[in-house]
Design a protein around this motif. Structure first.
Motif, short mmCIF file in Angstrom:
data_model
loop_
_atom_site.label_atom_id
_atom_site.label_comp_id
_atom_site.label_asym_id
_atom_site.label_seq_id
_atom_site.Cartn_x
_atom_site.Cartn_y
_atom_site.Cartn_z
N GLY A 152 42.28 164.31 56.62
CA GLY A 152 41.39 165.41 56.31
C GLY A 152 39.94 165.00 56.47
N ASP A 153 39.10 165.91 56.95
CA ASP A 153 37.71 165.54 57.21
C ASP A 153 36.91 165.30 55.92
OD1 ASP A 153 37.33 168.12 56.31
OD2 ASP A 153 36.22 168.82 58.07
N ARG A 154 37.46 165.70 54.77
CA ARG A 154 36.77 165.42 53.51
C ARG A 154 37.27 164.13 52.86
NH1 ARG A 154 37.88 168.81 49.77
NH2 ARG A 154 39.09 170.49 50.70
N ASP A 155 38.21 163.46 53.51
CA ASP A 155 38.68 162.16 53.01
C ASP A 155 37.83 161.07 53.65
OD1 ASP A 155 40.02 160.00 52.01
OD2 ASP A 155 41.88 160.34 53.10
N THR A 156 36.62 160.90 53.10
CA THR A 156 35.66 160.00 53.73
C THR A 156 35.95 158.53 53.44
OG1 THR A 156 34.23 160.34 51.81
CG2 THR A 156 33.81 161.68 53.76
N ARG A 157 36.86 158.26 52.49
CA ARG A 157 37.16 156.86 52.15
C ARG A 157 38.38 156.36 52.94
NH1 ARG A 157 39.82 153.70 48.38
NH2 ARG A 157 40.91 155.48 47.48
N LEU A 158 39.57 156.75 52.49
CA LEU A 158 40.77 156.22 53.14
C LEU A 158 40.98 156.77 54.54
CD1 LEU A 158 43.44 155.89 50.31
CD2 LEU A 158 42.71 154.12 51.90
N GLY A 159 40.63 158.03 54.77
CA GLY A 159 40.82 158.61 56.09
C GLY A 159 40.05 157.87 57.17
N GLY A 181 41.12 167.31 52.10
CA GLY A 181 40.87 166.03 51.48
C GLY A 181 41.95 165.01 51.81
N HIS A 182 42.17 164.08 50.87
CA HIS A 182 43.10 162.97 51.11
C HIS A 182 44.52 163.47 51.37
CE1 HIS A 182 44.71 158.98 51.02
NE2 HIS A 182 45.39 159.19 49.91
N ALA A 183 45.00 164.38 50.54
CA ALA A 183 46.33 164.97 50.76
C ALA A 183 46.15 166.21 51.65
CB ALA A 183 46.98 165.33 49.43
N CYS A 184 45.79 165.96 52.91
CA CYS A 184 45.43 167.06 53.81
C CYS A 184 46.60 168.02 54.03
CB CYS A 184 44.93 166.51 55.13
SG CYS A 184 46.12 165.49 56.03
N TYR A 185 47.82 167.52 53.90
CA TYR A 185 49.00 168.36 54.10
C TYR A 185 49.13 169.41 53.00
CZ TYR A 185 50.36 164.35 51.26
OH TYR A 185 50.37 163.33 50.33
N LEU A 186 48.61 169.11 51.80
CA LEU A 186 48.61 170.09 50.71
C LEU A 186 47.45 171.08 50.85
CD1 LEU A 186 49.43 168.05 47.47
CD2 LEU A 186 50.97 169.45 48.84
N ASP A 187 46.30 170.57 51.27
CA ASP A 187 45.11 171.41 51.40
C ASP A 187 45.25 172.43 52.53
OD1 ASP A 187 43.99 170.03 49.33
OD2 ASP A 187 42.69 168.77 50.58
N LYS A 188 45.77 171.96 53.65
CA LYS A 188 45.87 172.82 54.84
C LYS A 188 47.25 172.63 55.51
CE LYS A 188 41.83 174.87 55.16
NZ LYS A 188 40.99 174.66 56.32
N PRO A 189 48.31 173.11 54.86
CA PRO A 189 49.66 172.86 55.39
C PRO A 189 49.89 173.39 56.81
CG PRO A 189 49.72 174.42 53.54
CD PRO A 189 48.36 173.84 53.59
N GLU A 190 49.32 174.55 57.12
CA GLU A 190 49.54 175.10 58.46
C GLU A 190 48.91 174.21 59.54
OE1 GLU A 190 48.41 179.17 58.83
OE2 GLU A 190 49.85 179.86 57.30
N ASP A 191 47.69 173.75 59.29
CA ASP A 191 47.03 172.85 60.24
C ASP A 191 47.80 171.53 60.35
OD1 ASP A 191 45.14 174.79 60.53
OD2 ASP A 191 43.52 173.70 59.54
N PHE A 192 48.27 171.04 59.21
CA PHE A 192 49.04 169.80 59.21
C PHE A 192 50.32 169.96 60.03
CE2 PHE A 192 52.71 167.68 57.21
CZ PHE A 192 52.41 166.37 57.56
N HIS A 193 51.06 171.03 59.77
CA HIS A 193 52.31 171.26 60.48
C HIS A 193 52.09 171.42 61.98
CE1 HIS A 193 54.30 172.79 56.53
NE2 HIS A 193 54.56 171.52 56.73
N ARG A 194 51.00 172.09 62.34
CA ARG A 194 50.70 172.28 63.77
C ARG A 194 50.46 170.93 64.46
NH1 ARG A 194 46.36 175.07 63.20
NH2 ARG A 194 47.49 176.99 62.72
N ALA A 195 49.68 170.07 63.80
CA ALA A 195 49.38 168.75 64.38
C ALA A 195 50.65 167.89 64.45
CB ALA A 195 48.31 168.05 63.54
#
Length: 204
Positions: A152-159, A181-195
């Motif tokens: 996620g683009d807001r995960d500036t540390r681990l990402g 954020g860090h758990a990008c799959y929870l924040d944006k599941p549709e974008d995650f699934h598409r990728a």
């Protein structure tokens, strides 16, 4: 009890009309691990397992030792123990050349496995895993496993930290999930699934 003997709880969604949990022709199995605050239930609740099953993939999510319904085993305290654990899980599930999906804490299991047994994997999906700094650029360059570096683009540390290390993997592509954020799959599941599906579909 050895790592290879530890009972592991897992969730698998039947592929419905395509068969009971068997992947479609040419499609790799997909094994989901989880982060420290999550379990296999996360991938079920998110609809990820059902989505992949509907696309003809065999998708399985496990509870890592000491999480969810899997008992803790002392042997996974070592790198060798964690590699042996994953090796055992793949054998128990009958997965020949799966894709491993590794968010956050599960990097402690998947990264050492990738470096020593990467040829056993059809692909690796990295979601800001921990432990990427434990290995050198040269070690990563030796890995030939196709890799999706996803964060996620807001995960500036681990990402961004994972990207800096994993960009040395020769066969990588990068997908950044916007406003996540860090758990990008929870924040944006549709974008995650598409990728995720985009990566899986281009695997040979």
């Amino acid at each position: 009890m050895a790592a290879g003997e530890a009972p592991v709880f897992y969730r698998e969604v039947s592929a419905g009309p395509r068969g009971s949990g068997t992947a479609g022709p040419g499609r790799p199995d997909v094994l989901f691990l989880h982060g420290q605050a999550f379990t296999s239930k996360t991938w079920e609740a998110l609809g990820t397992l059902a989505l992949l099953a509907g696309e003809g993939y065999r998708a399985v999510a496990i509870d890592l030792p000491g999480y969810g319904d899997s008992p803790l085993v002392e042997t996974v305290a070592t790198v060798q123990g964690r590699v042996a654990f994953l090796d055992h899980v793949l054998q128990e599930l009958g997965m020949q050349r799966p894709v491993l999906v590794s968010p956050s804490m599960s990097g402690r299991f998947v990264l050492p496995f990738l470096l020593v047994q990467g040829d056993r994997l059809a692909g690796f999906v990295s979601i800001a895993p921990v432990g990427t700094k434990d290995y050198t650029a040269e070690q990563y360059r030796r890995v030939q496993t196709p890799t999706l570096i996803l964060y996620g683009d807001r995960d500036t540390r681990l990402g961004s930290q994972a990207l800096q290390s994993l960009r040395h993997l020769p066969g990588h592509r990068v997908a950044v999930v916007p406003d996540a954020g860090h758990a990008c799959y929870l924040d944006k599941p549709e974008d995650f699934h598409r990728a995720l599906l985009g990566f899986l579909r281009q695997l040979k």
